[in-house]
Motif scaffolding. Structure first.
Motif: not given
Length: 568
Positions: A266-273, A509-523
């Motif tokens: 449930s984490t994502f990494i964003f970058s500028h540029g 922990f800091r660059r991998m930003v948590p979006l906890p509402f995005v969850v693993p899903a079946q299929g």
């Protein structure tokens, strides 16, 4: 001979007791975007129709057939609109002659790319996924078919007709965009190889990808002539069409934000540029080396690093059932535990070439050969090469196995060189724990190894480079000089280990930003778990606030876990 249990206990005594890993939470059933909008349709319509006083944002999904990308980017479009931004969308609608969705598992016959036949199946499904995610939003949508026409396609085909492989790969637009390089990256990704196969068919596949890069650049030139955007956000940032789109946007002065799912669940990494594959190597150390640091942060990162061996807190990992029986695999490989062992970790050959610019060597395979040649003259040392499991377990399995390349060049390996094949369940972490020093090219494992005190030599463009934590080779001669100093004979200095842990904390922990509402899903890769669209408004999820503020204002994509709280 130390067994793994003894190594772990020694590690605990040296670095302190680790807290237990929390059990993974149960993923809720994912909801569709249309269902999410239906939780407050009037509120959403009011947000869409409200006067816009914020940034103009282009969500440049382009290839909408990746469910995970379209899902997250539709959530970003909603979240940014709820924060006052004017959000536009753009997607390909079967215009491009090749793209990211053209993968070996979906288009196994290259002839289907050359003829364009793949559009009959791939494009239809791709567009359907995009329609399901973006149509319910009611936002302004741009189509590539509105920006380029058949005459444009004919002109591009004529321009590139008759060019050989070299000319195609080096083709530039009149504005200087490296369209050939972008097309080559796409073609190599399709073939899952660091080099194109021989023969005219591969040349034609390359031609289609370069044509696609040129058409993408033309479409974005026309879009930006009609519309003004402050920022564009889109996945990948590399390959076709994302790479050439980014080149045009940057050249036209539009801020670019790229993102990818990251390793932790449930984490994502964003970058500028640019893609994070490039920006992490040049991120200033000031972003992390002055962060608040205490025993709690140290315990948190050590606990997480321990979990990396089994992936219990991740949703991207490559070991299914890691074998930690050190005694068994040492005997199986024939290693001499009393003689210094130098570890070596490869990348997937094509992935390393496309994600990272070369440094000391032209490519990863050249680095491997040079290293084997060197150690063949150092019988006092043992070289233990772990071939990356992603060669066979990655999203696009490699069609250029490193072991095959090695066997073709070295029918018989020197007795002091040992290889762990990609299909082996031998734990990379357990194997590297036996080593005096570890050699890497572009793997992120360098972040983990330095955090536990292991000396690391970097020959390529790994993210740990430029952090004053590793020995970074700038040339082939520089690399050989570093090898000449082996074995190291000692762990990293205590102050270096502490800084390495700080960087590991920052990275995971800091660059991998948590979006906890995005969850693993079946299929599916993942789904969403939200009670209402209003949960995406400001102040509900700190990680989402970090992401949206970064997109809208250009602030760093850093989730200050040491202050906000750690997301498991």
């Amino acid at each position: 001979m130390l067994q793994l249990t003894a190594l772990v206990e020694a590690f605990k005594r040296r670095f302190g007791k680790r807290p237990a890993v929390a059990a993974a939470s149960q993923a809720a059933s994912p909801e569709g975007i249309a269902n999410l909008i239906s939780t407050n349709p009037a509120g959403w319509r009011a947000a869409v129709d409200a006067p816009k006083n914020g940034a103009r944002v282009l969500v440049a999904t382009n290839v909408t057939g990746f469910q995970h990308a379209s899902l997250l980017e539709s959530l970003l479009a909603i979240s940014l609109t709820l924060r006052g931004a004017e959000v536009h969308l753009i997607a390909c609608d079967a215009v491009l002659p090749a793209c990211l969705k053209v993968e070996p598992h979906s288009v196994p016959d290259p002839a289907a790319i050359v003829s364009g036949e793949f559009r009959n199946t791939i494009c239809k499904g791709c567009m359907a996924v995009g329609e399901a995610h973006f149509a319910p939003l009611g936002l302004v949508q741009h189509r590539l078919s509105d920006l380029v026409c058949e005459a444009d396609r004919d002109a591009v085909r004529k321009q590139l007709a008759g060019r050989d492989r070299e000319a195609l790969s080096t083709h530039r637009s009149a504005e200087g965009d490296e369209l050939g390089m972008q097309g080559l990256a796409g073609a190599l990704r399709y073939y899952a190889s660091a080099t194109l196969p021989a023969g005219p068919q591969a040349d034609e596949v390359l031609r289609r990808f370069v044509e696609a890069a040129a058409l993408t650049a033309l479409a974005y030139e026309r879009l930006l002539a009609r519309e003004r955007f402050d920022v564009a956000v889109f996945h990948h940032g590399i390959y076709v069409p994302q790479g050439p789109a980014g080149d045009v946007l940057r050249r036209k002065g539009v801020r670019v934000v790229n993102w990818n799912p990251s390793y932790r669940r449930s984490t994502f990494i964003f970058s500028h540029g640019d893609t994070y594959h490039h920006t992490l190597m040049t991120e200033p150390t000031a972003a992390w080396d002055s962060m608040a640091w205490s025993a709690k942060e140290e315990d948190d990162i050590l606990s997480y690093l321990q979990s990396r061996a089994t992936g219990t807190r991740d949703w991207i990992w490559f070991h299914e059932k890691p074998d930690n029986d050190t005694r068994r695999f040492v005997a199986e490989l024939g290693l001499d535990i009393e003689k210094p062992i130098i570890g070596m970790l490869s990348n997937v050959a094509w992935d390393a070439q496309l994600h990272y610019p070369a440094n000391a060597f032209p490519n990863m395979i050249a680095w491997v050969f040079e290293t084997i040649d060197y150690f063949s003259q150092r019988p006092d040392l043992q070289l233990l090469l772990r071939i990356h499991p992603a060669e066979i377990r990655g999203t696009v399995p490699s069609a250029q196995p490193l072991l095959g390349e090695i066997e073709a060049r070295y029918p018989t390996l020197p007795q002091n060189i040992f290889i762990i094949a990609p299909e082996s369940n031998i734990s990379t972490y357990a194997a590297m724990a036996l080593c005096d020093t570890v050699l890497i090219y572009g793997t992120k494992t360098g972040v983990e190894l330095t955090a536990v005190g292991k000396p690391v030599i970097v020959a390529g463009e790994a993210w740990i480079r430029n952090k004053a934590l590793t020995q970074d080779a700038e040339s082939r001669d520089d690399y050989i000089a570093l090898l000449d100093k082996l074995p190291a004979g000692a762990m990293l200095a205590p102050q270096t280990i502490e800084r390495a842990r700080q960087y590991a904390y920052h990275f995971f922990f800091r660059r991998m930003v948590p979006l906890p509402f995005v969850v693993p899903a079946q299929g599916k890769i993942y789904g969403i778990d939200l009670p209402s669209i209003d949960a995406l408004r400001p102040g509900q999820f700190p990680g989402l606030d970090v992401v949206c503020e970064g997109i809208l204002s250009g602030t760093p994509f850093i989730y200050e876990a040491e202050r906000i709280g750690l997301h498991a």
